[in-house]
Design a protein around this motif. Sequence first.
Motif, PDB file in Angstrom:
ATOM      1  N   THR A 199      -9.626  12.430  -4.996  1.00 12.43           N
ATOM      2  CA  THR A 199      -9.609  11.053  -5.492  1.00 12.43           C
ATOM      3  C   THR A 199      -9.349  11.020  -6.991  1.00 12.43           C
ATOM      4  O   THR A 199      -8.539  10.219  -7.480  1.00 12.43           O
ATOM      5  CB  THR A 199     -10.951  10.366  -5.171  1.00 12.43           C
ATOM      6  OG1 THR A 199     -11.175  10.390  -3.757  1.00 12.43           O
ATOM      7  CG2 THR A 199     -10.944   8.917  -5.651  1.00 12.43           C
ATOM      8  N   LEU A 200     -10.033  11.925  -7.739  1.00  6.68           N
ATOM      9  CA  LEU A 200      -9.823  11.987  -9.186  1.00  6.68           C
ATOM     10  C   LEU A 200      -8.387  12.411  -9.518  1.00  6.68           C
ATOM     11  O   LEU A 200      -7.729  11.830 -10.397  1.00  6.68           O
ATOM     12  CB  LEU A 200     -10.823  12.955  -9.822  1.00  6.68           C
ATOM     13  CG  LEU A 200     -12.312  12.517  -9.767  1.00  6.68           C
ATOM     14  CD1 LEU A 200     -13.208  13.629 -10.292  1.00  6.68           C
ATOM     15  CD2 LEU A 200     -12.531  11.231 -10.551  1.00  6.68           C
ATOM     16  N   GLN A 201      -7.893  13.438  -8.811  1.00 10.61           N
ATOM     17  CA  GLN A 201      -6.540  13.911  -9.048  1.00 10.61           C
ATOM     18  C   GLN A 201      -5.507  12.823  -8.722  1.00 10.61           C
ATOM     19  O   GLN A 201      -4.564  12.593  -9.482  1.00 10.61           O
ATOM     20  CB  GLN A 201      -6.255  15.160  -8.202  1.00 10.61           C
ATOM     21  CG  GLN A 201      -7.049  16.381  -8.628  1.00 10.61           C
ATOM     22  CD  GLN A 201      -6.825  17.560  -7.689  1.00 10.61           C
ATOM     23  OE1 GLN A 201      -6.039  17.474  -6.749  1.00 10.61           O
ATOM     24  NE2 GLN A 201      -7.519  18.664  -7.956  1.00 10.61           N
ATOM     25  N   ASN A 202      -5.748  12.169  -7.635  1.00  9.00           N
ATOM     26  CA  ASN A 202      -4.802  11.126  -7.223  1.00  9.00           C
ATOM     27  C   ASN A 202      -4.813   9.952  -8.192  1.00  9.00           C
ATOM     28  O   ASN A 202      -3.767   9.336  -8.454  1.00  9.00           O
ATOM     29  CB  ASN A 202      -5.125  10.633  -5.810  1.00  9.00           C
ATOM     30  CG  ASN A 202      -4.830  11.681  -4.755  1.00  9.00           C
ATOM     31  OD1 ASN A 202      -3.982  12.559  -4.979  1.00  9.00           O
ATOM     32  ND2 ASN A 202      -5.513  11.606  -3.618  1.00  9.00           N
ATOM     33  N   ALA A 203      -6.019   9.633  -8.749  1.00  9.43           N
ATOM     34  CA  ALA A 203      -6.110   8.526  -9.710  1.00  9.43           C
ATOM     35  C   ALA A 203      -5.287   8.844 -10.959  1.00  9.43           C
ATOM     36  O   ALA A 203      -4.536   7.992 -11.468  1.00  9.43           O
ATOM     37  CB  ALA A 203      -7.562   8.269 -10.067  1.00  9.43           C
ATOM     38  N   SER A 204      -5.434  10.086 -11.502  1.00  3.97           N
ATOM     39  CA  SER A 204      -4.665  10.486 -12.690  1.00  3.97           C
ATOM     40  C   SER A 204      -3.171  10.478 -12.390  1.00  3.97           C
ATOM     41  O   SER A 204      -2.347  10.003 -13.188  1.00  3.97           O
ATOM     42  CB  SER A 204      -5.101  11.878 -13.144  1.00  3.97           C
ATOM     43  OG  SER A 204      -6.482  11.901 -13.449  1.00  3.97           O
ATOM     44  N   LYS A 205      -2.846  10.994 -11.231  1.00  8.03           N
ATOM     45  CA  LYS A 205      -1.442  11.057 -10.845  1.00  8.03           C
ATOM     46  C   LYS A 205      -0.843   9.665 -10.693  1.00  8.03           C
ATOM     47  O   LYS A 205       0.272   9.391 -11.158  1.00  8.03           O
ATOM     48  CB  LYS A 205      -1.319  11.832  -9.529  1.00  8.03           C
ATOM     49  CG  LYS A 205       0.109  12.029  -9.065  1.00  8.03           C
ATOM     50  CD  LYS A 205       0.129  12.826  -7.774  1.00  8.03           C
ATOM     51  CE  LYS A 205       1.546  13.000  -7.286  1.00  8.03           C
ATOM     52  NZ  LYS A 205       1.603  13.741  -5.996  1.00  8.03           N
ATOM     53  N   ILE A 206      -1.606   8.767 -10.071  1.00 10.32           N
ATOM     54  CA  ILE A 206      -1.124   7.401  -9.872  1.00 10.32           C
ATOM     55  C   ILE A 206      -0.963   6.681 -11.207  1.00 10.32           C
ATOM     56  O   ILE A 206       0.000   5.920 -11.405  1.00 10.32           O
ATOM     57  CB  ILE A 206      -2.086   6.645  -8.939  1.00 10.32           C
ATOM     58  CG1 ILE A 206      -2.007   7.208  -7.510  1.00 10.32           C
ATOM     59  CG2 ILE A 206      -1.780   5.157  -8.930  1.00 10.32           C
ATOM     60  CD1 ILE A 206      -3.070   6.685  -6.571  1.00 10.32           C
ATOM     61  N   ALA A 208      -0.257   8.038 -14.155  1.00  9.84           N
ATOM     62  CA  ALA A 208       0.949   8.549 -14.818  1.00  9.84           C
ATOM     63  C   ALA A 208       2.202   8.011 -14.139  1.00  9.84           C
ATOM     64  O   ALA A 208       3.161   7.585 -14.799  1.00  9.84           O
ATOM     65  CB  ALA A 208       0.937  10.082 -14.791  1.00  9.84           C
ATOM     66  N   GLU A 209       2.202   8.019 -12.843  1.00  7.88           N
ATOM     67  CA  GLU A 209       3.364   7.521 -12.102  1.00  7.88           C
ATOM     68  C   GLU A 209       3.586   6.038 -12.344  1.00  7.88           C
ATOM     69  O   GLU A 209       4.722   5.560 -12.391  1.00  7.88           O
ATOM     70  CB  GLU A 209       3.191   7.792 -10.599  1.00  7.88           C
ATOM     71  CG  GLU A 209       3.284   9.256 -10.238  1.00  7.88           C
ATOM     72  CD  GLU A 209       3.026   9.488  -8.756  1.00  7.88           C
ATOM     73  OE1 GLU A 209       2.588   8.529  -8.078  1.00  7.88           O
ATOM     74  OE2 GLU A 209       3.251  10.617  -8.278  1.00  7.88           O
ATOM     75  N   LYS A 211       2.878   4.384 -15.162  1.00  4.62           N
ATOM     76  CA  LYS A 211       3.508   4.206 -16.476  1.00  4.62           C
ATOM     77  C   LYS A 211       4.999   4.534 -16.412  1.00  4.62           C
ATOM     78  O   LYS A 211       5.847   3.810 -16.948  1.00  4.62           O
ATOM     79  CB  LYS A 211       2.819   5.091 -17.505  1.00  4.62           C
ATOM     80  CG  LYS A 211       1.393   4.640 -17.833  1.00  4.62           C
ATOM     81  CD  LYS A 211       0.744   5.573 -18.845  1.00  4.62           C
ATOM     82  CE  LYS A 211      -0.701   5.112 -19.169  1.00  4.62           C
ATOM     83  NZ  LYS A 211      -1.353   6.010 -20.142  1.00  4.62           N
ATOM     84  N   ILE A 212       5.314   5.651 -15.762  1.00  5.04           N
ATOM     85  CA  ILE A 212       6.727   6.037 -15.628  1.00  5.04           C
ATOM     86  C   ILE A 212       7.504   4.971 -14.859  1.00  5.04           C
ATOM     87  O   ILE A 212       8.612   4.574 -15.226  1.00  5.04           O
ATOM     88  CB  ILE A 212       6.837   7.402 -14.926  1.00  5.04           C
ATOM     89  CG1 ILE A 212       6.215   8.497 -15.795  1.00  5.04           C
ATOM     90  CG2 ILE A 212       8.300   7.736 -14.615  1.00  5.04           C
ATOM     91  CD1 ILE A 212       6.085   9.837 -15.097  1.00  5.04           C
ATOM     92  N   MET A 213       6.879   4.469 -13.799  1.00  8.69           N
ATOM     93  CA  MET A 213       7.531   3.467 -12.964  1.00  8.69           C
ATOM     94  C   MET A 213       7.750   2.168 -13.732  1.00  8.69           C
ATOM     95  O   MET A 213       8.775   1.488 -13.583  1.00  8.69           O
ATOM     96  CB  MET A 213       6.692   3.205 -11.706  1.00  8.69           C
ATOM     97  CG  MET A 213       7.392   2.339 -10.661  1.00  8.69           C
ATOM     98  SD  MET A 213       6.367   2.134  -9.201  1.00  8.69           S
ATOM     99  CE  MET A 213       6.303   3.827  -8.621  1.00  8.69           C
ATOM    100  N   ALA A 214       6.754   1.816 -14.592  1.00 13.23           N
ATOM    101  CA  ALA A 214       6.889   0.584 -15.374  1.00 13.23           C
ATOM    102  C   ALA A 214       8.078   0.692 -16.323  1.00 13.23           C
ATOM    103  O   ALA A 214       8.867  -0.261 -16.470  1.00 13.23           O
ATOM    104  CB  ALA A 214       5.607   0.335 -16.156  1.00 13.23           C
ATOM    105  N   THR A 215       8.223   1.861 -16.991  1.00 12.97           N
ATOM    106  CA  THR A 215       9.354   2.062 -17.896  1.00 12.97           C
ATOM    107  C   THR A 215      10.677   1.987 -17.130  1.00 12.97           C
ATOM    108  O   THR A 215      11.635   1.337 -17.558  1.00 12.97           O
ATOM    109  CB  THR A 215       9.228   3.427 -18.596  1.00 12.97           C
ATOM    110  OG1 THR A 215       7.964   3.500 -19.271  1.00 12.97           O
ATOM    111  CG2 THR A 215      10.348   3.617 -19.603  1.00 12.97           C
ATOM    112  N   GLN A 216      10.716   2.692 -16.002  1.00 13.15           N
ATOM    113  CA  GLN A 216      11.942   2.677 -15.190  1.00 13.15           C
ATOM    114  C   GLN A 216      12.255   1.285 -14.688  1.00 13.15           C
ATOM    115  O   GLN A 216      13.411   0.850 -14.667  1.00 13.15           O
ATOM    116  CB  GLN A 216      11.799   3.650 -14.014  1.00 13.15           C
ATOM    117  CG  GLN A 216      11.758   5.111 -14.423  1.00 13.15           C
ATOM    118  CD  GLN A 216      11.512   6.024 -13.233  1.00 13.15           C
ATOM    119  OE1 GLN A 216      11.182   5.562 -12.140  1.00 13.15           O
ATOM    120  NE2 GLN A 216      11.669   7.340 -13.465  1.00 13.15           N
TER     121      GLN A 216
END
Length: 341
Positions: A199-206, A208-209, A211-216
């Motif tokens: 859950t913690l790993q997925n939260a960090s990953k989500i 980051a993704e 932010k990247i998705m917002a820029t894209q």
Amino acid sequence: MYRVAHESEYLVITGYGIDDIKIAKKAWLLPFLQSCSKLAISPVSYRFDVQAMSAEKHPFILRAVFTIGPHSDYEDSLHKYAKLISAHDKLSNHVKELVKGIVEGETCTLAASMTMEEILEGLKDLKQAMLEKVQSELNQFGLWIYSANYTQLVDVPGHEYVSYFGKKILMEATNQARVDFADAEMKGEIGSKLLEAQTLQNASKIDAETKIMATQTHGQLKMEEIKVTAEVKVFENKREAEVTEAKASLAMKKAKCVKESQIAEVEASKAVALREAELQKEVEMMNTLTQTEKLKAKFMGKVSIECETKVQEADSELYKKKKDAEASLYEKEKKRRLRRR
């Protein structure tokens, strides 16, 4: 004598004119020369406690219920049943012992070729094999198994293998359930810890993704906006060209319609003048024809009158000559008569 069988019966006829037996639902009988009996075809249920022995010499009892009766769909089966079984009551010990003997014989033969464990674990296959073999034996008597139920296996007193096997199965199932419970509990604790870490790993990953998705997404939206603006401009230019083309086409069609209308008016006026000339010609021809008919009638009337006058004069002259001839003939006839006197 006329005989009729009921719904669940057949007539069995023997005697004069019948080599073997005759089976029918209704028939005329010759009195004193033929005999008739009724054959009931309703199936009967038989209960058996079949005692058999496995390949290891473990005795056991198989309780079964068979519903058996003649096969009414096949004439050959009815003939066999009528000749071999119908003389006995279906509920009599003779028929019951016959069926029981076949069932016990086939059951003992099959059970002797199998171990006790094979019998208990493959009871369904054993029942099917027994059913097929029993049916093959009953066919020679014209009997058909409508249903067969093997209720349970029972221990013979002093040989409790079946009950021990049942307890063994129950104990194995209980132990397996305990193992499954412990294994599930362990997997649950491990899974809970893994789930928290994931859950913690997925939260960090989500995050980051995201932010990247917002820029894209922002860049894509800009590109889409430019693309849509260009497409709208192209569409507007295309529509303006289509409107101009449509106006030019409309003007050409209007000019063509005016030209065709003027031509139609000229042709109509010429057609009217031509029709008037044709009508005037027809009027003049009718007048000429009328004058001709009048002259013809006048001339023909004069000729007709002159002709009739001449005909009347000729008829008068002919009549006069005819009378003169008759008078002369009369005078001659009168003189001839006077001379004779």
